[in-house]
Write a protein that holds these residues in place. Structure first.
Motif, PDB file in Angstrom:
ATOM      1  N   LYS A  64       0.832  -1.208   0.000  1.00 11.57           N
ATOM      2  CA  LYS A  64       0.000   0.000   0.000  1.00 11.57           C
ATOM      3  C   LYS A  64       0.864   1.254   0.000  1.00 11.57           C
ATOM      4  O   LYS A  64       0.599   2.213  -0.737  1.00 11.57           O
ATOM      5  N   ALA A  65       1.923   1.244   0.802  1.00  5.90           N
ATOM      6  CA  ALA A  65       2.814   2.400   0.890  1.00  5.90           C
ATOM      7  C   ALA A  65       3.541   2.636  -0.431  1.00  5.90           C
ATOM      8  O   ALA A  65       3.657   3.780  -0.889  1.00  5.90           O
ATOM      9  N   LEU A  66       4.024   1.566  -1.057  1.00  9.48           N
ATOM     10  CA  LEU A  66       4.752   1.722  -2.318  1.00  9.48           C
ATOM     11  C   LEU A  66       3.834   2.258  -3.417  1.00  9.48           C
ATOM     12  O   LEU A  66       4.244   3.109  -4.218  1.00  9.48           O
ATOM     13  N   LEU A  67       2.597   1.795  -3.450  1.00  6.47           N
ATOM     14  CA  LEU A  67       1.663   2.289  -4.460  1.00  6.47           C
ATOM     15  C   LEU A  67       1.323   3.756  -4.235  1.00  6.47           C
ATOM     16  O   LEU A  67       1.089   4.501  -5.190  1.00  6.47           O
ATOM     17  N   GLN A  68       1.314   4.184  -2.986  1.00  9.28           N
ATOM     18  CA  GLN A  68       1.094   5.601  -2.704  1.00  9.28           C
ATOM     19  C   GLN A  68       2.294   6.421  -3.171  1.00  9.28           C
ATOM     20  O   GLN A  68       2.138   7.517  -3.725  1.00  9.28           O
ATOM     21  N   ILE A  69       3.492   5.875  -2.992  1.00  8.36           N
ATOM     22  CA  ILE A  69       4.716   6.550  -3.419  1.00  8.36           C
ATOM     23  C   ILE A  69       4.721   6.795  -4.924  1.00  8.36           C
ATOM     24  O   ILE A  69       5.150   7.855  -5.396  1.00  8.36           O
ATOM     25  N   VAL A  70       4.213   5.832  -5.707  1.00  8.20           N
ATOM     26  CA  VAL A  70       4.278   5.935  -7.171  1.00  8.20           C
ATOM     27  C   VAL A  70       2.964   6.413  -7.789  1.00  8.20           C
ATOM     28  O   VAL A  70       2.842   6.464  -9.015  1.00  8.20           O
TER      29      VAL A  70
ATOM     30  N   SER B 137       1.502   9.282  -8.210  1.00  3.91           N
ATOM     31  CA  SER B 137       1.558  10.438  -9.114  1.00  3.91           C
ATOM     32  C   SER B 137       2.047  10.027 -10.490  1.00  3.91           C
ATOM     33  O   SER B 137       1.515  10.471 -11.510  1.00  3.91           O
ATOM     34  N   GLY B 138       3.048   9.170 -10.543  1.00 10.41           N
ATOM     35  CA  GLY B 138       3.568   8.707 -11.823  1.00 10.41           C
ATOM     36  C   GLY B 138       2.603   7.802 -12.553  1.00 10.41           C
ATOM     37  O   GLY B 138       2.531   7.820 -13.788  1.00 10.41           O
ATOM     38  N   ALA B 139       1.842   7.014 -11.799  1.00 11.92           N
ATOM     39  CA  ALA B 139       0.860   6.129 -12.417  1.00 11.92           C
ATOM     40  C   ALA B 139      -0.294   6.918 -13.015  1.00 11.92           C
ATOM     41  O   ALA B 139      -0.806   6.585 -14.089  1.00 11.92           O
ATOM     42  N   MET B 140      -0.697   7.977 -12.323  1.00 16.66           N
ATOM     43  CA  MET B 140      -1.831   8.780 -12.783  1.00 16.66           C
ATOM     44  C   MET B 140      -1.430   9.840 -13.807  1.00 16.66           C
ATOM     45  O   MET B 140      -2.281  10.351 -14.538  1.00 16.66           O
ATOM     46  N   ASN B 141      -0.155  10.191 -13.848  1.00 11.87           N
ATOM     47  CA  ASN B 141       0.345  11.184 -14.804  1.00 11.87           C
ATOM     48  C   ASN B 141       1.457  10.524 -15.609  1.00 11.87           C
ATOM     49  O   ASN B 141       2.635  10.612 -15.264  1.00 11.87           O
ATOM     50  N   ALA B 142       1.070   9.868 -16.680  1.00  9.36           N
ATOM     51  CA  ALA B 142       2.010   9.048 -17.445  1.00  9.36           C
ATOM     52  C   ALA B 142       3.202   9.824 -17.969  1.00  9.36           C
ATOM     53  O   ALA B 142       4.287   9.265 -18.134  1.00  9.36           O
ATOM     54  N   ASP B 143       3.028  11.129 -18.209  1.00  9.26           N
ATOM     55  CA  ASP B 143       4.125  11.923 -18.769  1.00  9.26           C
ATOM     56  C   ASP B 143       5.110  12.411 -17.719  1.00  9.26           C
ATOM     57  O   ASP B 143       6.008  13.210 -18.018  1.00  9.26           O
ATOM     58  N   SER B 144       4.988  11.941 -16.484  1.00 12.40           N
ATOM     59  CA  SER B 144       5.934  12.331 -15.426  1.00 12.40           C
ATOM     60  C   SER B 144       7.351  11.922 -15.804  1.00 12.40           C
ATOM     61  O   SER B 144       7.565  10.864 -16.395  1.00 12.40           O
ATOM     62  N   GLY B 145       8.308  12.756 -15.423  1.00  8.93           N
ATOM     63  CA  GLY B 145       9.701  12.392 -15.629  1.00  8.93           C
ATOM     64  C   GLY B 145      10.213  11.525 -14.503  1.00  8.93           C
ATOM     65  O   GLY B 145      10.868  10.508 -14.721  1.00  8.93           O
ATOM     66  N   MET B 146       9.905  11.931 -13.272  1.00 10.70           N
ATOM     67  CA  MET B 146      10.309  11.157 -12.094  1.00 10.70           C
ATOM     68  C   MET B 146       9.206  10.177 -11.703  1.00 10.70           C
ATOM     69  O   MET B 146       9.399   8.978 -11.652  1.00 10.70           O
ATOM     70  N   GLY B 147       8.026  10.678 -11.383  1.00 11.48           N
ATOM     71  CA  GLY B 147       6.882   9.801 -11.159  1.00 11.48           C
ATOM     72  C   GLY B 147       6.705   9.241  -9.768  1.00 11.48           C
ATOM     73  O   GLY B 147       5.870   8.359  -9.558  1.00 11.48           O
ATOM     74  N   CYS B 148       7.459   9.739  -8.785  1.00 10.64           N
ATOM     75  CA  CYS B 148       7.286   9.228  -7.423  1.00 10.64           C
ATOM     76  C   CYS B 148       7.661  10.297  -6.412  1.00 10.64           C
ATOM     77  O   CYS B 148       8.460  11.199  -6.696  1.00 10.64           O
TER      78      CYS B 148
ATOM     79  N   ASP C 235      -2.076  14.239  -7.151  1.00 11.33           N
ATOM     80  CA  ASP C 235      -2.100  12.778  -7.142  1.00 11.33           C
ATOM     81  C   ASP C 235      -1.065  12.191  -6.189  1.00 11.33           C
ATOM     82  O   ASP C 235      -1.165  11.022  -5.813  1.00 11.33           O
ATOM     83  N   ALA C 236      -0.080  12.988  -5.804  1.00 16.23           N
ATOM     84  CA  ALA C 236       0.893  12.539  -4.804  1.00 16.23           C
ATOM     85  C   ALA C 236       0.377  12.752  -3.384  1.00 16.23           C
ATOM     86  O   ALA C 236       0.983  12.282  -2.418  1.00 16.23           O
ATOM     87  N   GLY C 237      -0.744  13.471  -3.259  1.00 14.83           N
ATOM     88  CA  GLY C 237      -1.281  13.782  -1.934  1.00 14.83           C
ATOM     89  C   GLY C 237      -0.698  15.047  -1.342  1.00 14.83           C
ATOM     90  O   GLY C 237      -1.107  15.496  -0.266  1.00 14.83           O
ATOM     91  N   ILE C 238       0.248  15.653  -2.035  1.00 15.97           N
ATOM     92  CA  ILE C 238       0.958  16.825  -1.508  1.00 15.97           C
ATOM     93  C   ILE C 238       0.057  18.055  -1.476  1.00 15.97           C
ATOM     94  O   ILE C 238       0.174  18.905  -0.595  1.00 15.97           O
TER      95      ILE C 238
END
Length: 456
Positions: free
Chosen positions: A127-133, A135-146, A293-296
């Motif tokens: 669950k924690a790892l999926l939360q970490i990533v 933003s990248g999963a929901m925004n495919a064009d991310s450069g970093m994504g986590c 999407d990162a929760g920030i």
């Protein structure tokens, strides 16, 4: 709850037909019986065990607990059953990650997301790892994504983070960050003018807009992506106490401005817009899908604010991508002025607030892996009308990239350059580079860009 219980009760006959006896039975026993039945497929076994366990739990517990406790017990049992049988509720998210891995190979978080590692984690770890990533999963064009969610994430989830970090920061050997602000360090002093004075007039520049900032997080709180509203307000309140000490210090003075509704320091929407226009305050993060999407960006505007010194040359953002963005700015000709002031200010803020989050391996901890290490960005605004004759920063970027420099517009990343060709230049590196090396790299880079401008 009663409706759910009745539904489960009606399904009891299915459980009985599959071989579960109607006498009271523990969850563990239900799991063992369901999982050991060779004729029942895994998913059916999970449903069977869930029905049996939930029904018996509701029947037995109703005599002793209220309905809320019953439901909580059932949910706990179901989670245990799913974990035992290897059933993952995150199939849709995992499928999305695999799709982005194929469609956007430059999304580093998706590129390095490893199912073998994911499956090795506990349910809470997954669950924690999926939360970490996320933003990248929901925004495919991310450069970093986590984004890290807690100060310890870089160490706890090292098998995921390390390849991501090493690829982004172009590190090919072991990672070990060293903090050093000392410009008199022999290897650094050798690259500087005599006396270590970074005088921009020697490069042909007059009074110039200079800014140096660092990202910092308090070790006592979750990182912004995992903070609750209470966490955000609590962190801001802790910082208000530190800001009070700065305001009382003649070297700083100034004021604190809060966006939190009901705060004693709350400002009006009109004044907030003024601060944003002057680049003193950060913009509404809720409009940024990557941060959202990162929760920030959650709970906006609670826990957000800015401290501004009396001379407006020292600013601390509170509650942005990191807990704190500490920055010094000045229109002047000597880079040392902002660099030295920031160095001293970081010490003062940590002393008056609480310990900054720090990793022995990665240096200062930041939400985004791009800022790990120093968390520093040192920048200058310089005019390059010849290089920007076509109205873009394409030529300055081509010159600066091999030098390890980034070029931005006057309002930051993805903003236009000035009408007179003014651009923002800063060293790109954050990790495995010392603070003193960053300011040195900026000075050397400016010298080369100005030579290119003169010959353009």
């Amino acid at each position: 709850f009663r409706a759910a219980t009745r539904t489960l009760s009606r399904q009891l006959s299915v459980a009985l037909a599959a071989g579960v006896q109607s006498a009271p039975v523990s969850t563990a026993a239900a799991v063992q019986r369901a999982a050991s039945a060779p004729e029942v497929p895994a998913i059916a076994a999970a449903a069977l065990a869930a029905v049996a366990a939930a029904t018996f739990a509701s029947s037995e517990a109703s005599c002793h607990h209220d309905e809320h406790d019953d439901l909580a017990a059932i949910k706990k049992d179901l989670a245990a059953i799913k974990s035992h049988l290897g059933i993952d509720d995150n199939v849709e998210k995992l499928e999305r990650i695999q799709a982005v891995k194929q469609s956007n190979p430059n999304n580093l978080a998706m590129k390095h997301f490893n199912m073998g590692y994911y499956n090795s984690l506990s349910a809470s770890g997954k669950k924690a790892l999926l939360q970490i990533v996320n933003s990248g999963a929901m925004n495919a064009d991310s450069g970093m994504g986590c984004y890290a969610m807690n100060p310890t994430d870089y160490d706890v989830y090292l098998p995921f983070f390390e390849p991501v970090i090493k690829e982004y920061h172009r590190i090919y050997g072991p990672v070990h960050h060293v903090t050093n602000w000392d410009l008199s360090t022999p290897a650094i002093a050798a690259k500087l003018p005599p006396g270590g004075k970074l005088d921009l007039t020697k490069l042909g520049l007059g009074e110039t807009s200079m800014r140096v900032r660092v990202g910092r997080n308090l070790a006592a709180f979750p990182l912004p992506g995992a903070m609750s509203k209470a966490d955000r307000v609590g962190m801001e309140n802790a910082m208000v106490e530190a800001f009070k000490k700065l305001i009382a210090d003649p070297n700083y003075g100034g004021s604190y401005y809060s966006l939190t509704p009901g705060s004693p320091y709350e400002i009006t929407p009109e004044f907030y817009k003024t601060l944003v226009k002057k680049h003193i305050m950060f913009k509404d993060m809720a409009d940024d899908s990557y941060l959202a999407d990162a929760g920030i960006a959650s709970d906006w505007p609670h826990g957000r604010g800015v401290y501004v010194s009396a001379d407006k040359g020292f600013i601390v953002w509170c509650g942005e991508e990191d807990h704190l963005r500490i920055m010094c700015m000045k229109k002047g000709t000597v880079l040392n002025d902002v660099f030295d002031r920031l160095k001293d200010a970081c010490v003062v803020v940590e002393k008056n607030a609480s310990k900054f989050a720090h990793s022995p391996k990665f240096g200062y901890v930041t939400s985004c892996p791009t800022n790990l290490g120093t968390g520093m960005r040192a920048s200058l605004h310089i005019k390059c009308p010849n290089l920007c004759r076509d109205g873009t920063d394409a030529k300055p970027k081509a010159i600066c990239k091999p030098l390890g420099l980034s070029v931005r517009g006057l309002g930051g990343e993805h903003t236009p350059i000035g009408a007179d060709g003014t651009i923002d230049i800063s060293p790109s590196a954050r990790l495995m580079i010392q603070e003193a090396e960053i300011i040195c790299a900026l000075y050397e880079g400016i010298e080369r860009v100005l030579k290119a401008e003169a010959s353009a």
